[in-house]
Design a protein around this motif. Structure first.
Motif, PDB file in Angstrom:
ATOM      1  N   ALA A 239      -3.955 -41.889  78.538  1.00 36.81           N
ATOM      2  CA  ALA A 239      -4.877 -41.363  77.880  1.00 36.81           C
ATOM      3  C   ALA A 239      -6.367 -42.111  77.971  1.00 36.81           C
ATOM      4  N   THR A 240      -7.182 -41.461  78.165  1.00 35.86           N
ATOM      5  CA  THR A 240      -8.874 -42.248  78.506  1.00 35.86           C
ATOM      6  C   THR A 240      -9.492 -41.981  77.047  1.00 35.86           C
ATOM      7  N   VAL A 241      -9.814 -43.033  76.593  1.00 30.33           N
ATOM      8  CA  VAL A 241     -10.530 -42.988  75.368  1.00 30.33           C
ATOM      9  C   VAL A 241     -11.830 -43.643  75.321  1.00 30.33           C
ATOM     10  N   ARG A 242     -12.455 -43.533  74.138  1.00 30.70           N
ATOM     11  CA  ARG A 242     -13.662 -44.168  73.786  1.00 30.70           C
ATOM     12  C   ARG A 242     -13.429 -45.013  72.506  1.00 30.70           C
ATOM     13  N   MET A 243     -13.737 -46.122  72.202  1.00 28.64           N
ATOM     14  CA  MET A 243     -13.435 -46.834  71.176  1.00 28.64           C
ATOM     15  C   MET A 243     -14.357 -47.855  70.878  1.00 28.64           C
ATOM     16  N   THR A 244     -14.292 -48.371  69.371  1.00 29.86           N
ATOM     17  CA  THR A 244     -15.344 -49.460  69.208  1.00 29.86           C
ATOM     18  C   THR A 244     -14.678 -50.786  69.772  1.00 29.86           C
ATOM     19  N   ALA A 245     -15.785 -51.746  69.799  1.00 31.21           N
ATOM     20  CA  ALA A 245     -14.867 -53.049  70.116  1.00 31.21           C
ATOM     21  C   ALA A 245     -13.972 -53.604  69.013  1.00 31.21           C
ATOM     22  N   ALA A 246     -14.144 -53.066  67.911  1.00 29.50           N
ATOM     23  CA  ALA A 246     -13.518 -53.701  66.507  1.00 29.50           C
ATOM     24  C   ALA A 246     -11.847 -52.950  66.659  1.00 29.50           C
ATOM     25  N   ALA A 247     -11.885 -52.064  67.256  1.00 26.12           N
ATOM     26  CA  ALA A 247     -10.407 -51.287  67.633  1.00 26.12           C
ATOM     27  C   ALA A 247      -9.832 -51.855  68.660  1.00 26.12           C
ATOM     28  N   LEU A 248     -10.615 -52.170  69.510  1.00 26.09           N
ATOM     29  CA  LEU A 248      -9.882 -52.960  70.976  1.00 26.09           C
ATOM     30  C   LEU A 248      -9.378 -54.377  70.179  1.00 26.09           C
ATOM     31  N   ASP A 249      -9.958 -55.026  69.451  1.00 26.28           N
ATOM     32  CA  ASP A 249      -9.817 -56.339  68.833  1.00 26.28           C
ATOM     33  C   ASP A 249      -8.444 -56.208  67.805  1.00 26.28           C
ATOM     34  N   LEU A 250      -8.348 -54.936  67.263  1.00 24.41           N
ATOM     35  CA  LEU A 250      -7.287 -54.647  66.398  1.00 24.41           C
ATOM     36  C   LEU A 250      -5.847 -54.235  67.227  1.00 24.41           C
ATOM     37  N   MET A 251      -6.036 -53.854  68.275  1.00 25.94           N
ATOM     38  CA  MET A 251      -5.005 -53.109  69.015  1.00 25.94           C
ATOM     39  C   MET A 251      -3.555 -54.333  69.274  1.00 25.94           C
ATOM     40  N   PRO A 252      -3.969 -55.496  69.680  1.00 25.47           N
ATOM     41  CA  PRO A 252      -2.523 -56.553  69.716  1.00 25.47           C
ATOM     42  C   PRO A 252      -1.987 -56.513  68.250  1.00 25.47           C
ATOM     43  N   PHE A 253      -2.565 -56.133  67.270  1.00 23.96           N
ATOM     44  CA  PHE A 253      -1.826 -56.350  65.860  1.00 23.96           C
ATOM     45  C   PHE A 253      -0.939 -54.978  65.654  1.00 23.96           C
ATOM     46  N   VAL A 254      -1.301 -53.866  66.244  1.00 25.06           N
ATOM     47  CA  VAL A 254      -0.892 -52.716  65.597  1.00 25.06           C
ATOM     48  C   VAL A 254      -0.149 -51.782  66.726  1.00 25.06           C
ATOM     49  N   PHE A 255      -0.193 -52.224  68.134  1.00 26.16           N
ATOM     50  CA  PHE A 255       0.125 -51.571  69.148  1.00 26.16           C
ATOM     51  C   PHE A 255       1.247 -52.218  69.716  1.00 26.16           C
ATOM     52  N   PRO A 256       2.061 -51.488  70.518  1.00 19.97           N
ATOM     53  CA  PRO A 256       3.235 -52.074  71.436  1.00 19.97           C
ATOM     54  C   PRO A 256       2.341 -53.090  72.580  1.00 19.97           C
ATOM     55  N   PRO A 257       2.936 -54.279  72.785  1.00 20.35           N
ATOM     56  CA  PRO A 257       2.258 -55.170  73.922  1.00 20.35           C
ATOM     57  C   PRO A 257       1.661 -54.510  74.892  1.00 20.35           C
ATOM     58  N   ALA A 258       2.627 -53.716  75.684  1.00 23.20           N
ATOM     59  CA  ALA A 258       2.171 -52.934  76.863  1.00 23.20           C
ATOM     60  C   ALA A 258       1.152 -52.167  76.819  1.00 23.20           C
ATOM     61  N   MET A 259       0.936 -51.507  75.777  1.00 22.63           N
ATOM     62  CA  MET A 259      -0.247 -50.638  75.679  1.00 22.63           C
ATOM     63  C   MET A 259      -1.689 -51.275  75.207  1.00 22.63           C
ATOM     64  N   SER A 260      -1.534 -52.377  74.268  1.00 20.45           N
ATOM     65  CA  SER A 260      -2.622 -53.015  73.877  1.00 20.45           C
ATOM     66  C   SER A 260      -3.077 -54.017  75.281  1.00 20.45           C
ATOM     67  N   ARG A 261      -2.174 -54.563  76.002  1.00 21.69           N
ATOM     68  CA  ARG A 261      -2.526 -55.320  77.311  1.00 21.69           C
ATOM     69  C   ARG A 261      -3.236 -54.682  78.236  1.00 21.69           C
TER      70      ARG A 261
END
Length: 327
Positions: A239-261
């Motif tokens: 999925a190609t997305v546009r997101m805020t820097a805050a959302a990117l920082d949140l990803m390791p805490f709410v997403f599966p590791p492979a997706m976040s990484r």
């Protein structure tokens, strides 16, 4: 440094029996010439080290010789019981065995080292399952672990995600792995080693038939390679997305590791408005929708069109729902 290496050499021979100079060289990360000199030094110090000649030869200690020397440093003693893992050991049916071993080990250590080792257990605790996940029921774990130890073939009835969901398998069990609170059996089916989730084993029969464990099988190396292949096989779309820097920082805490990484590695620079573009691996449109919803309005899906359409429909449904509620 040399004294520590001599102790390590002595303990290697005591633990493993006969070892060649090359094997000792590899284990100690020194040259073969250094091993020769160290063995001579041990002999000069009165340690009964003998060299057996021939193709099957090597260095060994005199039969029956044991040393009480452990070579434990203070730091090693402090970390000793961090490997205990009482929870997983209990699940394997080894809880009382582990407790007995710890008591014997504490009794064998000198007073100060024993005190420091025991304190580490009081100050550090391993909780393997992830947040909001209880330990899975694994009624056959202990029996499978015993089959691994005794190298006995097993027959299992196994529940998998694809049809037919329930299948029978005849396996040579090679090891068990604890991953994020979930137990897996690594076993050979025919000539191929695979991983099976132990909580999905519906029935088990341990056979009297033995099997020959592959001499070159490395459980840790297999698991690392298998888990990497598994992650790559699961995330088959992007999925190609546009997101805020805050959302990117949140990803390791709410997403599966492979997706976040992957999303963090693909992230572009943050623009003046605080947005960035990146690519997120997804299993499917449905799974991508569920995961990306966690970021709320801090993410916008640009592609694929099908996933974007689902978000548009969700946004519309939410707007209608809350407008009705507020009225």
């Amino acid at each position: 440094m040399r004294a520590s290496r001599l102790v390590s050499l002595l303990l290697l021979l005591q633990a493993r029996g006969r070892m060649t100079a090359q094997e000792l060289s590899t284990a100690l990360e020194v040259s073969v010439r250094t091993v020769y000199r160290d063995v001579e030094s041990l002999g000069a110090a009165g340690v009964p080290v003998y060299a057996d000649r021939g193709p099957t030869g090597g260095y060994r200690l005199l039969d029956g010789y044991r040393t009480r020397l452990t070579g434990l440093t203070v730091n090693e003693a402090e970390t000793l019981f961090l490997t205990g893992m009482p929870g997983p050991a209990e699940e394997l049916g080894l809880g009382t065995v582990l407790a007995g071993a710890e008591l014997k080990l504490l009794a064998a250590l000198p007073g100060e080292l024993g005190d420091r080792a025991a304190r580490s257990r009081d100050r550090f605790h391993l909780d393997a399952p992830g947040w909001f996940r209880s330990t899975e029921p694994t009624p056959y774990l202990a029996a499978l672990a015993d089959a691994v130890w005794r190298e006995r073939m097993v027959e299992i009835r196994y529940r998998r995600w694809k049809a037919p969901q329930e299948v029978d398998r005849r396996l040579a069990p090679l090891g068990v792995v604890l991953k994020a609170g979930r137990w897996y059996l690594v076993a050979r089916a025919g000539t191929e080693a695979r991983a099976y989730r132990i909580a999905s084993v519906l029935d088990l029969t341990v056979l009297d038939e033995g099997f020959e464990r592959p001499a070159d099988f490395d459980l840790a190396a297999f698991w690392q390679a298998w888990s990497r292949r598994y992650e790559e096989s699961v995330y088959r779309a992007e999925a190609t997305v546009r997101m805020t820097a805050a959302a990117l920082d949140l990803m390791p805490f709410v997403f599966p590791p492979a997706m976040s990484r992957a999303a963090r590695e693909a992230a572009g620079p943050v623009d003046d408005a605080g947005w960035l573009y990146t690519v997120v691996p997804i299993e499917s449109v449905r799974q991508g929708h569920i995961e990306l919803l966690k970021l709320g309005a801090d993410v916008e899906v640009l592609a694929p069109a099908e996933l974007r359409a689902v978000f548009v429909a969700t946004a519309g449904a939410l707007a209608r729902r809350y407008r009705v509620t507020l009225d």
